[in-house]
Write a protein that holds these residues in place. Structure first.
Motif, short mmCIF file in Angstrom:
data_model
loop_
_atom_site.label_atom_id
_atom_site.label_comp_id
_atom_site.label_asym_id
_atom_site.label_seq_id
_atom_site.Cartn_x
_atom_site.Cartn_y
_atom_site.Cartn_z
N ILE A 193 0.60 -1.19 0.03
CA ILE A 193 -0.33 -0.37 0.02
C ILE A 193 0.58 1.25 0.47
N LEU A 194 1.69 1.12 1.20
CA LEU A 194 2.48 2.69 1.23
C LEU A 194 3.33 3.30 -0.40
N GLY A 195 3.79 1.66 -0.14
CA GLY A 195 5.36 1.42 -1.54
C GLY A 195 3.74 1.52 -2.82
N LEU A 196 2.73 1.13 -3.14
CA LEU A 196 2.50 1.92 -4.42
C LEU A 196 2.19 3.26 -4.09
N VAL A 197 1.61 3.73 -3.50
CA VAL A 197 1.22 4.96 -3.53
C VAL A 197 2.04 5.89 -3.46
N ALA A 198 3.56 5.94 -2.84
CA ALA A 198 4.26 6.50 -3.04
C ALA A 198 5.02 6.79 -4.17
N LEU A 199 4.62 5.89 -4.98
CA LEU A 199 4.90 5.00 -6.58
C LEU A 199 4.46 6.50 -7.19
N ILE A 200 3.54 5.82 -6.85
CA ILE A 200 2.15 7.22 -7.78
C ILE A 200 2.37 8.48 -7.91
N SER A 201 2.50 8.71 -6.50
CA SER A 201 2.41 10.46 -6.26
C SER A 201 3.59 10.39 -5.14
N PRO A 202 5.03 11.17 -4.75
CA PRO A 202 5.75 10.60 -3.62
C PRO A 202 4.37 11.57 -2.35
N LEU A 203 5.17 10.90 -1.00
CA LEU A 203 4.02 11.92 0.41
C LEU A 203 4.82 12.60 1.82
N ALA A 204 4.33 13.85 1.60
CA ALA A 204 5.40 14.93 2.14
C ALA A 204 4.51 14.55 3.57
N VAL A 205 5.26 14.47 4.80
CA VAL A 205 4.64 14.19 6.31
C VAL A 205 4.68 15.10 7.18
N HIS A 206 3.96 15.76 7.54
CA HIS A 206 3.77 17.35 7.66
C HIS A 206 2.94 17.21 9.89
N SER A 207 2.02 15.80 9.84
CA SER A 207 1.78 16.06 10.73
C SER A 207 2.47 15.10 11.97
N GLY A 208 2.84 15.78 13.22
CA GLY A 208 2.93 15.92 14.43
C GLY A 208 2.85 14.13 15.32
N VAL A 209 1.32 14.06 14.71
CA VAL A 209 1.02 12.98 16.04
C VAL A 209 1.43 11.92 14.76
N ILE A 210 1.65 11.68 13.70
CA ILE A 210 2.19 10.05 12.80
C ILE A 210 3.55 10.27 13.27
N ARG A 211 4.09 11.34 13.18
CA ARG A 211 5.76 11.93 13.80
C ARG A 211 5.76 10.94 15.61
N LEU B 130 11.15 7.04 -5.37
CA LEU B 130 12.44 6.07 -5.18
C LEU B 130 12.63 4.79 -3.69
N GLU B 131 11.83 5.60 -3.19
CA GLU B 131 11.81 4.54 -2.02
C GLU B 131 10.55 4.02 -1.13
N GLY B 132 9.84 4.55 -1.93
CA GLY B 132 7.97 3.71 -1.94
C GLY B 132 8.65 1.99 -3.44
N GLY B 133 9.32 2.38 -4.49
CA GLY B 133 9.80 1.61 -4.87
C GLY B 133 10.72 0.44 -4.36
N ALA B 134 11.54 1.11 -3.44
CA ALA B 134 11.63 0.12 -2.95
C ALA B 134 11.08 -1.04 -1.85
N LEU B 135 10.35 -0.70 -1.25
CA LEU B 135 9.57 -0.90 -0.32
C LEU B 135 8.09 -2.25 -0.74
N LEU B 136 7.63 -1.16 -2.18
CA LEU B 136 7.06 -2.47 -3.25
C LEU B 136 7.49 -3.87 -3.83
N ALA B 137 8.84 -3.38 -3.80
CA ALA B 137 10.15 -4.62 -4.46
C ALA B 137 10.60 -5.28 -2.92
#
Length: 327
Positions: free
Chosen positions: A84-102, A301-308
């Motif tokens: 999921i995360l790998g495929l989504v990032a491969l489609i469109s790079p994801l920027a992370v702004h949320s402090g909650v997620i961190r 690139l990072e999404g592709g690595a996760l998907l691989a």
């Protein structure tokens, strides 16, 4: 053999549909009852997308198949990050702004390490399952307090946009929550029956089927919600879904399954499945939290690595199934 396959296919289709209805209904109901958008994003949507894993694993454990329950939880975590995360990032790079997620990412890392300590003993006993559930309850309590205090997180804005895209009256949201829950249980029972029958036909463990077919199926609601959030540019909601779901799987799904029936786990679970899950979790943390002035993000690139990594893992698991079937 045909009947179990049809049961799995029908169970997965119904599971995905009912899970989406359940999460949408529960989120809309929570909003109608005055819960803040941040808490809805953290708890209702983030954890609600793990409802299929919870119901499937609980039913599997109750029917004497705890290996399927554990495989479903850990396999879903692997699929959430790699597929999921790998495929989504491969489609469109994801920027992370949320402090909650961190803040949630280190908690997920700690929960993943704790699971290794439990697996070293050869499985997860009922008392250890209770411990996992208590830890999840404590985390949720802290999240509620922080969510009430910090309502301006970017995850809150993403959740408000998501709620606006699925407007419902209180009566409709309650109805869809109930219908979704009932169908979740029914489809999960159908899926578990078919998965166990297929595992027995191929001569493989229910753990293997749980790690592959069932795990991918129960992760489809996360994939659907992540692609929907991506279309609206809600990057923090995408990662929040994955992190919240994996945390709930590691503590809640495994904990409940162990309370219902103690889980025996061979060394291969720790060396193969847990190791990959941990490696992918660490990579996700490094990418999303950033370092040395690098902003948190997951690029193509990072999404592709996760998907691989996920593709290689599934290929290896398929080879195990084929090898058992031809032995």
């Amino acid at each position: 053999m045909m009947l179990p396959v049809l049961a799995v296919v029908a169970g997965l289709i119904l599971l995905v549909w009912s899970a989406e209805r359940f999460v949408d209904g529960a989120a809309a109901t929570s909003a109608r009852l005055g819960l803040s958008p941040l808490l809805i994003g953290m708890l209702v949507i983030g954890f609600g997308t793990s409802a299929p894993e919870l119901v499937v694993s609980a039913i599997a454990a109750g029917q004497g198949n705890p290996g399927l329950a554990l495989g479903n939880a850990y396999g879903s975590n692997i699929a959430n990050i790699g597929l999921i995360l790998g495929l989504v990032a491969l489609i469109s790079p994801l920027a992370v702004h949320s402090g909650v997620i961190r803040r949630e990412l280190p908690v997920l890392g700690a929960a993943t390490l704790l699971s290794a300590l439990l697996l070293l003993g050869g499985g997860i006993a009922r008392l250890e399952g209770v411990l996992l559930l208590v830890l999840l309850g404590g985390f949720m309590a802290v999240s509620v307090v922080r969510g009430l205090r910090d309502g301006s997180d970017p995850l809150s804005t993403d959740t408000e946009t998501d709620l606006a895209a699925h407007p419902m009256s209180l009566r409709a949201s309650l109805a869809w929550t109930g219908i979704g829950l009932v169908l979740l249980v029914a489809s999960s029972r159908l899926l578990v029956w078919g998965a166990v029958a297929i595992a027995q036909s191929f001569g493989v463990s229910d753990l293997i089927i749980g790690l592959t077919v069932v795990a991918v199926g129960t992760s489809l609601p996360e994939l659907a919600s992540s692609l929907s959030a991506l279309r609206r540019g809600e990057h923090d909601l995408v990662l929040g879904n994955v992190v919240g779901s994996n945390l709930f799987n590691t503590l809640g799904v495994v904990g409940l399954a162990a309370v219902i029936a103690p889980i025996d786990a061979g060394r291969e679970v720790l060396l193969r499945d847990w190791s990959l899950m941990t490696a992918m979790t660490v990579l996700m943390m490094v990418f999303a939290m950033g370092w040395r002035g690098r902003a948190g993000r997951i690029n193509r690139l990072e999404g592709g690595a996760l998907l691989a990594m996920y593709t290689a893992y599934i290929g290896f698991m398929i080879s195990l199934v084929v090898g058992s079937a031809t032995a």
